[in-house]
Design a protein around this motif. Structure first.
Motif, mmCIF file in Angstrom:
data_model
loop_
_atom_site.group_PDB
_atom_site.id
_atom_site.type_symbol
_atom_site.label_atom_id
_atom_site.label_comp_id
_atom_site.label_asym_id
_atom_site.label_seq_id
_atom_site.Cartn_x
_atom_site.Cartn_y
_atom_site.Cartn_z
ATOM 1 N N ARG A 1 76.940 101.636 45.071
ATOM 2 C CA ARG A 1 77.677 100.533 43.924
ATOM 3 C C ARG A 1 78.407 99.802 45.081
ATOM 4 N N LEU A 2 78.811 98.682 44.665
ATOM 5 C CA LEU A 2 78.834 97.777 45.276
ATOM 6 C C LEU A 2 79.836 96.573 44.745
ATOM 7 N N SER A 3 80.783 96.482 44.397
ATOM 8 C CA SER A 3 81.607 95.188 43.673
ATOM 9 C C SER A 3 80.737 94.224 44.222
ATOM 10 N N LYS A 4 80.615 93.147 43.336
ATOM 11 C CA LYS A 4 80.391 92.203 43.402
ATOM 12 C C LYS A 4 81.365 91.034 43.923
ATOM 13 N N LEU A 5 81.569 91.290 45.084
ATOM 14 C CA LEU A 5 83.141 90.344 45.779
ATOM 15 C C LEU A 5 82.817 88.835 46.489
ATOM 16 N N ALA A 6 82.641 87.880 45.689
ATOM 17 C CA ALA A 6 82.847 86.387 47.580
ATOM 18 C C ALA A 6 83.502 85.993 47.829
ATOM 19 N N VAL A 7 83.077 85.108 48.905
ATOM 20 C CA VAL A 7 84.701 84.684 49.143
ATOM 21 C C VAL A 7 83.926 83.735 49.774
ATOM 22 N N LEU A 8 84.910 82.148 49.361
ATOM 23 C CA LEU A 8 84.912 81.190 49.851
ATOM 24 C C LEU A 8 85.845 80.254 51.080
ATOM 25 N N ASP A 9 85.518 79.743 50.866
ATOM 26 C CA ASP A 9 85.808 79.250 51.885
ATOM 27 C C ASP A 9 86.048 76.994 51.975
ATOM 28 N N LEU A 10 86.880 76.501 51.522
ATOM 29 C CA LEU A 10 85.851 74.943 51.587
ATOM 30 C C LEU A 10 87.183 74.122 51.599
ATOM 31 N N ALA A 60 84.330 85.484 35.865
ATOM 32 C CA ALA A 60 84.669 86.350 37.439
ATOM 33 C C ALA A 60 86.125 86.414 37.034
ATOM 34 N N THR A 61 87.037 87.340 38.026
ATOM 35 C CA THR A 61 88.202 87.567 38.764
ATOM 36 C C THR A 61 88.513 87.118 39.828
ATOM 37 N N ILE A 62 89.752 85.894 39.153
ATOM 38 C CA ILE A 62 90.229 85.595 40.536
ATOM 39 C C ILE A 62 91.575 86.455 41.660
ATOM 40 N N ASN A 63 91.199 86.688 42.802
ATOM 41 C CA ASN A 63 91.876 87.839 43.461
ATOM 42 C C ASN A 63 92.457 87.370 44.278
ATOM 43 N N SER A 131 96.473 79.644 38.648
ATOM 44 C CA SER A 131 95.732 78.049 38.096
ATOM 45 C C SER A 131 94.245 78.410 38.004
ATOM 46 N N LEU A 132 93.681 79.090 39.348
ATOM 47 C CA LEU A 132 92.636 78.531 38.778
ATOM 48 C C LEU A 132 91.467 79.939 38.363
ATOM 49 N N GLN A 133 92.398 81.082 37.797
ATOM 50 C CA GLN A 133 91.890 82.271 36.704
ATOM 51 C C GLN A 133 91.933 80.904 35.467
ATOM 52 N N GLU A 134 92.644 80.402 35.397
ATOM 53 C CA GLU A 134 92.395 79.909 34.075
ATOM 54 C C GLU A 134 91.780 77.814 33.610
ATOM 55 N N VAL A 135 91.407 78.600 35.050
ATOM 56 C CA VAL A 135 90.084 77.304 34.954
ATOM 57 C C VAL A 135 88.716 77.921 35.049
ATOM 58 N N VAL A 136 88.702 78.871 35.509
ATOM 59 C CA VAL A 136 87.364 79.837 35.253
ATOM 60 C C VAL A 136 87.611 80.284 33.588
#
Length: 195
Positions: A1-10, A60-63, A131-136
């Motif tokens: 069982r794995l968390s659905k984690l993601a990383v974005l570098d933009l 989504a939860t922004i960490n 701020s990004l969590q508010e957008v989501v």
């Protein structure tokens, strides 16, 4: 069982994806070599940086979230600025001064006051998570793009900073780092069975 984690570098990827708005007189510039925030003479500067290929889904939860930027000159003045995202799903490029001022910012904001900037040394903004969590939360995800505003917040004359824009350097243009947990919590990964 794995968390659905993601990383974005933009990174800002086009000339029209970052810009400056300045006052006295009001003016919009999206082909300058820098993004500017603060005050110089009678002019107050704010900037915006748009990032594509975001696509963070609903729930989504922004960490972790911050924006690495690279100054083109040294600066350690008592700068007073605010960072916040546009409160919109997949915002378009900004095209005019009126368009810049009319864009809705999130209520959540991050103060970035009196940082020390060294020319050509990348520096991370403070955390932009709220701020990004508010957008989501407000927009059922981020859509394909998100836009970060860097607004002056009462700096005095001579207190400003300039960082490379896409036109100034495609390598040193503003970046955005995001780590998030996708909506839905965790997923089950099937066990490989060897027979």
């Amino acid at each position: 069982r794995l968390s659905k984690l993601a990383v974005l570098d933009l990174q800002v990827g086009a000339s029209a994806d970052d810009c400056i708005r300045r006052t006295n007189p009001a003016e919009f510039i999206n082909n300058n070599g820098t993004v500017v925030a603060g005050q110089a003479g009678a002019r107050v500067y704010s900037g915006a940086m748009r990032f594509t290929a975001v696509n963070i889904g609903s729930g989504a939860t922004i960490n972790v979230c911050y924006a690495p930027v690279t100054p083109d000159v040294n600066n350690s003045g008592p700068l007073l600025t605010l960072l916040r995202f546009e409160d919109a799903n997949n915002p378009a490029q900004i095209t005019t001064e009126g368009d810049f001022t009319a864009r809705a910012r999130t209520t959540a904001q991050t103060a970035w006051d009196s940082p020390s900037f060294t020319a050509d040394v990348e520096i991370n903004t403070p955390s932009l998570v709220t701020s990004l969590q508010e957008v989501v939360n407000d927009n059922v995800g981020t859509g394909a793009a998100t836009q970060l505003f860097w607004d002056d917040n009462g700096s005095t004359n001579g207190d400003f900073v300039t960082v490379y824009s896409y036109d100034g350097s495609t390598i040193k243009a503003p970046k955005l780092h995001i780590e998030y947990t996708a909506g839905g919590g965790a997923v089950f990964v099937p066990t490989l069975m060897v027979i």
